[in-house]
Design a protein around this motif. Structure first.
Motif: not given
Lengths: 145, 1176
Positions: B367-371
């Protein structure tokens, strides 16, 4: 018609900025029976004064020359020396130029491409009291390009 | 040539001289002019009367004694009366440049007052009827024998026509020069400056200004001025419609304002006080308007004298202002194109960035990478300095940062949790919609935050809420900007799209995380179950349970107490401890049955507290009333009873943490699960039951996620699907068991999907694939599918857990984006090509024009050169020369003739084909004689030109110059085709096929011929198979145009290796026939010989015979005369060479000295008029 008799004593002034052309015209004109060479000018600036002084019968004017426009010169010439008749002699033959010449008071228009013999013919006719054109100028004057 | 033919000016001059001579003769006059006049014979008076120049004779005091009829006409029919003193002062006079001439300073007055003779000085006179005349003045004193002045002789020549013509010429020249200067200017400011200077010069203004309209503020901006100081320029840099200046007034009315006397105009008091120190009296503001009439700019002129512009000046000013308007309009159009191009490019770039982002995040599961990807793209697209994504925590109604870019630790700490209503994001949360702070310093809503924002390096912020697909607010997307700024619609649209993207990511990853976490927890529980079932040592079992519970719950320490009370102090027995040494408890003794502990040991349920010190049961029991001093610090508290299957409370698991709020509901469930596991040691049978219950809970949860979910055995066969699977596919459990899932796959995908699945099963790596699945409605939708292996404690895969996420909408959006991008790219390319082609066309036509000029000049110069050569040859020919020299001369003659034709050909090539196009026809054989020279010269050395002509004269309907240019281009092309080979033949074959199909002009070569592609495209403009620079690419297109204009067609035959043949199929034309209409007779009664000759030529061209003399009028079809006819001769058309007011109504009057156009117009009217035709 005996040309030399008609033109005996008729004086011709030439205005052309190309001295070679002017010299050739002198040769051609003086050889063509009776014409008298009144002299050569390199621009139209002094042509009116010169005509007032010497009253030539005919003036040959190039169209494309440095100095004042030959059309202006003719306008003044007809006002101040009405006895002198101007004939345009040019390599540029366009309807506007030919019409402008006639409106200014010229008596004839000769294309340099029609050659010097045509010039002599036109000089004679103008001296005889007619306006006249070389063939190329004639076409243009009566509705050509 | 008789004297009668000399001009009027000269005869006047002669008459004047005669008069002066006579007056100068001592015996010819007495003491005064009237007496002198008396001495004149009637012949002299009649001569004066006939003079075309105006003559005024005064006595010595300037009192008018005589004036002739021409004087009357100059005076507009009302001459000064005889005896008028200062006769000339009743008129206004001007200098030739237009300045007013003070009264009494005209040359005629000066001659009287100062005895100064005038000879040809020029003045402008304004008559009482307002008409202005240009006059040349000759004025001189008449001197008596005694040398005393007895009078003055004034002659005024009217040169108005000449000056008018000169002025018109000068005006054209000035306009031409202005347009040349404007062509060289690049900015609108310099355009306005040039026009302003020209206008000021034209109207002789002393100062001037130029302004451009600022459409946004509807005001005028000063762009150029002359004669004003810096203060003035600053004061009037911007003028709006409510100003007091003339330009403000002109702006208001969108029209011209002229204030002739600003000091005495009540409307301009304020302006007058501004202009008075500069000595300005008159002002005029002239607007520059677009072709649609809207205001573009303003020119204002200022005069130090009282000035009223004449109508002529206003007309000329209008001519000057028009080019400025055109240039401003052109500029505006160019700017608009540039702006729309850059907008287009920005949109394409935005869409491309979004597309790239969609591709990237689709493959990122973290999630963090995508966000972070989303944040990076969002920050770059709107030019932000930093940004973050927060998630909404419903129980606390706060926002928590989950991804961020560009913030320091201090900021992240300060805004760790933002309550609703606080700051930008909190306000957006409270309002449920985007909040924009354009500048925190000036935004009253956030004045308390300005300091914090500026400290962290930003002034502007926007926060856009993220919504779930069901429309629930789940987070916030914020970007932060270092400088105050406003947001365009495009940016807000982009932010929405990015926020949507971030929302989808959070939704997807949240679901995946929850599933993964639960799968992992299940596995932990199972592992513990496996461990416990294999372990017989109770203490080890319980230690393992305690450790696992502490880990899973996040506790700092944990303990297990047996439900056995020590008889001495009624305390429970500590059995195992985790996370702290035993000594930490031993010194305090074991816990007793206080109200808090009783709940656990009575098996009443779990006690979970975020802060146990706040619990009402806490601290109620002596002696410690809470925790003993030195006890491990406990705030978060979790206690779970361990109950055997039979219902007996075996003991309790206790977990603690020094911070508040550590234990979640999930932790409680897990520990509860562990407690159940612990019971295994005591009640082995209940162990499996508990474990199954736990798995059932997991399934229940998996049932409720929005994705399709399933579980598979190690061999890949699926044994469980969630409810969503059956709802979507419309299948039943029986049909899907094992490998039944293949039935809902698209036939094209079954094999690759199965292969990839089997490969994952073999490797034990997580599986991911994208494929369509058939829904209950028979439609396929796209799914992103993932599966994770679930492993036992030895790392062996025991089963697989998988999900299918519907990404059809995402794919459709991507597809839509791609289509838009392609379309935009196509539009940009199309536009770019159009611009390139237009530039190419301009370059080429400039080049063609310069080639035309060159060949015209060359032809002209050659003609000039040949003339003297011919004359000299003629001279030589007339001499007595030896025979060999004569032969040489013949050779030179023929070369000259060749050059003469070449010069003629060059001039024909220079004629503008557009002007040459028309119905003029050409005789083909004589044309060839003229044109062949220049055609030969178009061929490279070694290439021959052959020709064949019809046997008789033949006319085609095409102008000569156009025919020459067409054939010249074809011959030149043929020559170029043969150039490399160096030899070959170009043939021009002119033939008459039959009577009706006209004349074919065929130009062929034996060169390499054309390929199919070249043949089909060679007539297109700018197409060329030659190197650029060698060819303009216009040749064949020009030929095509010329032939088409002449009503002809072109055939082309060419194959590689067999040469090329162009055939121009031209229409026949009739040879010009002598005009055989019956000759009509025009009678010329015109005394001026040149005019008579011009008329004769014109009439002959209209098929009139001409005759001269008034006596022939009765037999004429048309009369041209310079004297009016009597009315009995009125039945025939008459052109009258005089002014209209003295003609009969039916005669056409064209003036005494008509221009050629007037003559032709009159003849056209007469010969084209049916009334006149009927009478002939």
């Amino acid at each position: 018609m005996n040309a030399s008799q008609d033109t005996a004593g008729v004086s011709v002034l030439c205005v052309d900025d190309n001295p070679a052309v002017a010299r050739a015209l002198e040769t051609k004109v003086t050889r063509s029976g009776g014409f008298i060479w009144a002299g050569t000018l390199a621009s139209a600036d002094e042509v009116v004064d010169a005509c007032c002084r010497t009253c030539p019968n005919l003036v040959i004017l190039d169209v494309d020359m440095p100095g004042i426009s030959p059309f202006e010169a003719i306008l003044e010439l007809t006002e101040r020396c009405p006895d002198t008749r101007a004939i345009m002699f040019s390599g540029h033959v366009r309807r506007d130029l030919v019409e402008q010449s006639i409106d200014a008071g010229a008596w004839g228009y000769v294309s340099k491409n029609d050659g010097e013999d045509e010039l002599i013919r036109v000089l004679r006719r103008v001296h005889g009291g007619e306006i006249a054109f070389s063939p190329e100028a004639e076409v243009v004057y009566h509705g050509g390009l | 040539m008789g004297a009668t033919e000399s001009g009027p000016d000269q005869s006047a001059h002669k008459s004047l001289i005669a008069l002066r001579d006579m007056l100068a003769a001592p015996r010819a006059y007495a003491s005064s002019i009237p007496q002198a006049c008396e001495a004149l014979t009637p012949a002299w008076w009649s001569m004066f009367d006939s003079l075309p120049a105006a003559v005024f004779i005064t006595d010595e005091l300037g009192s008018l004694q005589y004036c002739n009829p021409s004087a009357k006409s100059i005076a507009g029919g009302v001459p000064p009366e005889i005896g008028t003193p200062h006769w000339c002062e009743s008129w206004k006079h001007f200098f030739p440049d237009g300045r007013p001439m003070p009264h009494g300073e005209c040359p005629m007055s000066l001659a009287v007052k100062q005895g100064r003779a005038a000879s040809g000085e020029e003045i402008v006179l304004e008559r009482s009827d307002g008409k202005r005349m240009w006059l040349r003045v000759h004025s001189s004193a008449l001197v008596e024998e005694s040398r005393e002045v007895c009078g003055y002789f004034n002659m005024l020549l009217d040169i108005t026509d000449k000056r008018r013509a000169e002025n018109a010429l000068a005006e054209q020249r000035r306009l031409y020069q202005l347009s040349m200067r404007l062509n060289q200017t690049e900015t609108l400011e310099s355009v306005m400056g040039e026009v302003m200077s020209a206008a000021a010069e034209l109207l002789r203004a002393d100062r001037c200004t130029a302004q451009l309209v600022d459409t946004a503020s509807d005001s005028l901006r000063l762009v150029a001025s002359n004669g004003f100081d810096r203060d003035f320029q600053d004061r009037f840099a911007i003028v709006t419609g409510d100003g007091f200046t003339t330009c403000a007034a002109a702006l208001r009315v969108n029209g011209q304002i002229i204030v002739q006397d600003v000091a005495n105009d009540p409307k301009y008091c304020e302006l007058a006080s501004a202009l008075r120190p500069m000595g300005i009296l008159s002002v005029m503001s002239t607007p520059v308007r677009s072709s649609k009439g809207s205001l573009l700019g303003m020119f204002t002129l200022y005069w130090a004298n009282l000035h009223t512009p004449t109508e002529e000046e206003l007309r000329l000013l209008d001519l000057y202002v028009q080019p400025a308007a055109r240039l401003i309009e052109r500029h505006a159009a160019e700017n608009a194109i540039r702006l729309s191009e850059s907008r287009l490019e920005a949109e394409v770039a935005d869409l491309e960035s979004l597309r790239q982002l969609a591709i990237r995040v689709a493959t990122i599961s973290d999630r963090t990478a995508a966000l972070n990807e989303v944040l990076d793209t969002g920050i770059a697209l709107v030019g932000a300095a930093k940004g973050n994504v927060q998630m909404y925590d419903a129980p606390s109604d706060t926002l928590r940062i989950v991804a961020h870019r560009g913030f320091d630790e201090e900021f992240l700490d300060y805004f760790k949790r933002v309550p609703a209503g606080y700051s930008c994001c909190g306000k957006a949360l409270a309002e449920g919609q985007r909040v924009v702070i354009e500048d925190v310093v000036s935004d009253d809503r956030f004045s308390d935050l300005a300091e914090v924002y500026i400290k962290h390096g930003f002034r502007a912020v926007q926060s856009t809420p993220l919504y779930t697909t069901e429309g629930r607010l789940m987070g916030m997307f914020s970007t932060h900007f270092a400088e105050p700024r406003m947001f365009s619609e495009r940016e807000l649209r982009l932010l929405d799209q990015i926020a949507q993207k971030a929302g989808r990511i959070i939704e997807r990853t949240t679901a995946e995380d929850a599933l993964r976490e639960h799968a992992q927890n299940l596995e932990t529980l199972n592992r513990i179950g496996a461990t416990l079932s294999a372990e017989l040592d109770t203490e080890k079992v319980i230690q393992a349970v305690t450790d696992a519970g502490r880990q899973l719950s996040g506790a700092q320490f944990g303990a297990f107490f047996l439900n056995r009370v020590n008889e001495q102090d009624e305390a429970y027995m500590l059995y195992t401890l985790s996370g702290a040494p035993c000594e930490a408890f031993e010194q305090f003794g074991a816990p007793r049955k206080t109200p808090l502990f009783a709940r656990t040991f009575d098996g009443e349920g779990v006690v979970r507290s975020d802060d146990i010190t706040q619990d009402p049961r806490f601290g109620k029991t002596a002696p410690h009333h809470g925790m003993p001093q030195g006890h491990l610090p406990v705030r978060s508290y979790l206690a779970v009873p361990v109950i055997s299957r039979s219902g007996e409370v075996l003991g309790g698991l206790f977990f603690g943490h020094p911070e508040v709020g550590v234990f979640t509901e999930q932790a409680e469930r897990l520990v509860t699960g562990i407690a159940a596991q612990a019971a295994i040691a005591i009640d082995n049978a209940s162990l499996f039951a508990e474990a199954r219950e736990s798995e059932a809970r997991f399934r229940a949860m998996a049932e409720n996620i929005p994705q399709l979910a399933w579980m598979a055995q190690v061999d890949g066969s699926l044994y469980w699907y969630n409810r969503r699977w059956y709802e979507y596919t419309g299948t039943t459990a029986e049909s899907q068991d094992g490998w039944g899932w293949q039935s809902v796959h698209h036939p094209d995908f079954i094999e690759p999907v199965t292969n990839k699945w089997i490969a994952a099963l073999k490797s034990g790596e997580p599986w991911e694939d994208t494929f369509p699945l058939r829904g209950a409605d028979g439609q396929y939708r796209w799914f992103l599918s993932r599966a994770f292996p679930i492993r036992d404690e030895r790392g062996n895969v025991v089963r697989w857990f998988g999900t299918n996420t519907d990404i059809t909408a995402q794919r459709e959006v991507e597809e839509e984006l791609r289509r838009h991008r392609d379309k935009l790219q196509e539009l940009v390319e199309e536009r770019t090509n159009e611009i390139l082609e237009a530039q190419q066309r301009i370059r080429m036509s400039e080049r063609m024009a310069s080639l035309g000029t060159l060949s015209a000049g060359l032809g002209h110069d050659m003609g000039n050169l040949l003339l003297p050569v011919r004359v000299h040859i003629e001279t030589l020919e007339s001499m007595d020369l030896p025979a060999y020299a004569r032969e040489e001369l013949i050779g030179i003659r023929s070369s000259i003739e060749y050059l003469r034709k070449l010069a003629g050909g060059l001039r024909q090539l220079a004629i503008d084909p557009v002007r040459a196009a028309g119905t003029e026809s050409t005789e083909i054989r004589s044309w060839w004689a003229e044109a062949s020279t220049v055609l030969k010269n178009a061929l490279p050395r070694g290439i021959r030109l052959e020709h064949s002509l019809p046997e008789t004269d033949r006319w085609v309907s095409m102008p000569k110059a156009a025919l020459t240019q067409a054939v010249f281009n074809l011959v030149q092309n043929a020559g170029d085709a043969l150039r490399q080979r160096g030899t070959g033949t170009v043939s021009v074959t002119i033939s008459v096929v039959d009577k009706d199909s006209g004349v074919h002009v065929c130009v062929s070569d034996d060169g390499p011929g054309m390929t199919e592609e070249v043949r089909s495209r060679c007539m297109e403009p700018f197409f060329t198979s030659k190197t650029r620079g060698v060819s303009t690419g216009l040749g064949l297109a020009l030929v095509y145009g010329l032939v088409q204009d002449a009503g002809g067609t072109i055939d082309l035959h060419s194959t590689p290796g067999n040469g090329t043949e162009f055939t121009l199929k031209l229409q026949d034309a009739q040879p010009p026939v002598p005009n055989d209409t019956p000759k009509r007779l025009a009678v010329l009664d015109v005394s001026e010989p040149r005019l008579r000759s011009i008329l004769t030529a014109e009439l002959r061209s209209l098929s009139y015979d001409t005759a001269f003399g008034r006596e022939l009028v009765r037999s004429a079809d048309l009369v041209v005369t310079d004297r009016p006819l009597s009315s009995c001769e009125s039945s025939i058309p008459v052109i009258l060479l005089s002014e209209p007011d003295v003609t009969r109504s039916s005669a056409i009057a064209i003036g005494k000295k008509p221009k050629l156009n007037a003559i032709r117009e009159a003849l056209r009217t007469v010969t084209g008029d049916k009334r006149w035709r009927a009478s002939t």
